[in-house]
Scaffold this active site. Structure first.
Site, PDB file in Angstrom:
ATOM      1  N   ASP A  69       0.816  -1.213   0.000  1.00 42.08           N
ATOM      2  CA  ASP A  69       0.000   0.000   0.000  1.00 42.08           C
ATOM      3  C   ASP A  69       0.853   1.268   0.000  1.00 42.08           C
ATOM      4  O   ASP A  69       2.046   1.253   0.313  1.00 42.08           O
ATOM      5  CB  ASP A  69      -0.897   0.026   1.240  1.00 42.08           C
ATOM      6  CG  ASP A  69      -2.097  -0.894   1.112  1.00 42.08           C
ATOM      7  OD1 ASP A  69      -2.159  -1.663   0.133  1.00 42.08           O
ATOM      8  OD2 ASP A  69      -2.969  -0.840   1.997  1.00 42.08           O
ATOM      9  N   HIS A  72       3.618  -2.414   3.224  1.00 42.22           N
ATOM     10  CA  HIS A  72       3.617  -1.045   2.718  1.00 42.22           C
ATOM     11  C   HIS A  72       4.901  -0.773   1.951  1.00 42.22           C
ATOM     12  O   HIS A  72       5.982  -1.182   2.379  1.00 42.22           O
ATOM     13  CB  HIS A  72       3.468  -0.044   3.865  1.00 42.22           C
ATOM     14  CG  HIS A  72       2.105  -0.058   4.482  1.00 42.22           C
ATOM     15  ND1 HIS A  72       1.720  -1.028   5.376  1.00 42.22           N
ATOM     16  CD2 HIS A  72       1.034   0.761   4.304  1.00 42.22           C
ATOM     17  CE1 HIS A  72       0.453  -0.803   5.738  1.00 42.22           C
ATOM     18  NE2 HIS A  72       0.018   0.281   5.101  1.00 42.22           N
TER      19      HIS A  72
END
Length: 277
Positions: free
Chosen positions: A89, A234
């Site tokens: 992400d 992430h």
């Protein structure tokens, strides 16, 4: 002679008093009813309160929404194949994203990046590299808004604006949307479904955004991964967030999963979805 003349006068006074006590206004009637009920000793109270207090509509929880929209709001793929999807992400940035792309290229792994629109605009060269390396891009909003807190118009703008940016670099509008923080409400799910979008969250969370070291990130992932898992990491973060742990853990995570005969695939491969390029 008796004075009967005053009797009509008394009748007029009584009628005048009746007119002073005319039908109360609706609000007065309501207050009177409530006062009478509160003072009643013969009628048992309702155990869990009035209809209004119990039937007052509350937003559905994420668990309720996932149960209601099973084909639109997904946490994992099928467990029938030994496959999992690595997802990242908040990309791209110019610190952690290039390091993660380098690891993935070295290990021969294609992943799915849920990108933020204004970061795509800031780092177009990194997005081009993602596409060249064969990774899939999904929509993670334009500026990482907490979607349930914004208006319908702003929500739709967050999605469509990012779709246009992704299409510019990939040639396709993404099917997959991941709401920032995993948060979304029912009207937003319904609109995304009308646009033929699929919401993809995760069922394995690395918690790498907490600044964990590589061993902690590995443990969080490998201890919970099973066939069909969607793993959240992430490739960029907020101000001051250190994702060194996820970069350093990634090679060992890939090798450990492969040693367990698990294939690493993209989200469309895991979900058997086709994205037109």
């Amino acid at each position: 002679m008796k004075s009967w003349w005053f009797l009509p006068l008394i009748a007029i006074m009584i009628c005048s008093g009746c007119s002073d006590r005319a039908e109360p206004a609706p609000q007065q009637r309501q207050n009177s009813v409530e006062n009478n009920l509160s003072q009643s000793t013969n009628t048992p109270n309702l155990l869990d309160g009035s209809e209004e207090s119990v039937r007052n509509m509350k937003p559905m929880s994420l668990a309720d929404l996932r149960a209601k929209y099973k084909s639109t709001f997904l946490l994992n793929g099928p467990s029938t194949k030994r496959e999992v999807a690595l997802t990242f992400d908040d990309a791209p940035d110019d610190i952690f994203t290039p390091q993660i792309l380098e690891v993935l290229k070295r290990e021969g792994v294609r992943a799915t990046f849920f990108v933020v629109g204004n970061r795509v605009e800031a780092h177009p060269e990194i997005v081009r590299r993602m596409v060249e390396d064969g990774h899939i891009l999904g929509n993670h909003s334009y500026n990482h808004a907490n979607l349930p807190k914004i208006s319908d118009e702003e929500f739709r703008n967050q999605i469509t604006r990012t779709d246009e940016l992704i299409q510019k670099y990939t040639g396709y509008r993404p099917t997959f949307v991941r709401p920032p923080y995993g948060n979304i409400n029912e009207p937003q799910i319904q609109w995304l479904a009308s646009q033929h979008k699929i919401i993809v969250n995760w069922n394995v969370d690395s918690l790498d955004w907490k600044g964990l070291n590589s061993e902690q990130v590995k443990t969080n992932i490998l201890a919970h991964t099973m066939p069909g898992s969607i793993i959240l990491q992430h490739a960029a973060g907020g101000v001051g967030e250190d994702l060194s742990g996820t970069v350093q853990a990634l090679p060992d995570i890939i090798r450990s999963l492969r040693n367990d005969r698990i294939q690493l695939v993209t989200i469309p491969e895991l979900l058997d979805e086709t994205i037109l390029r």
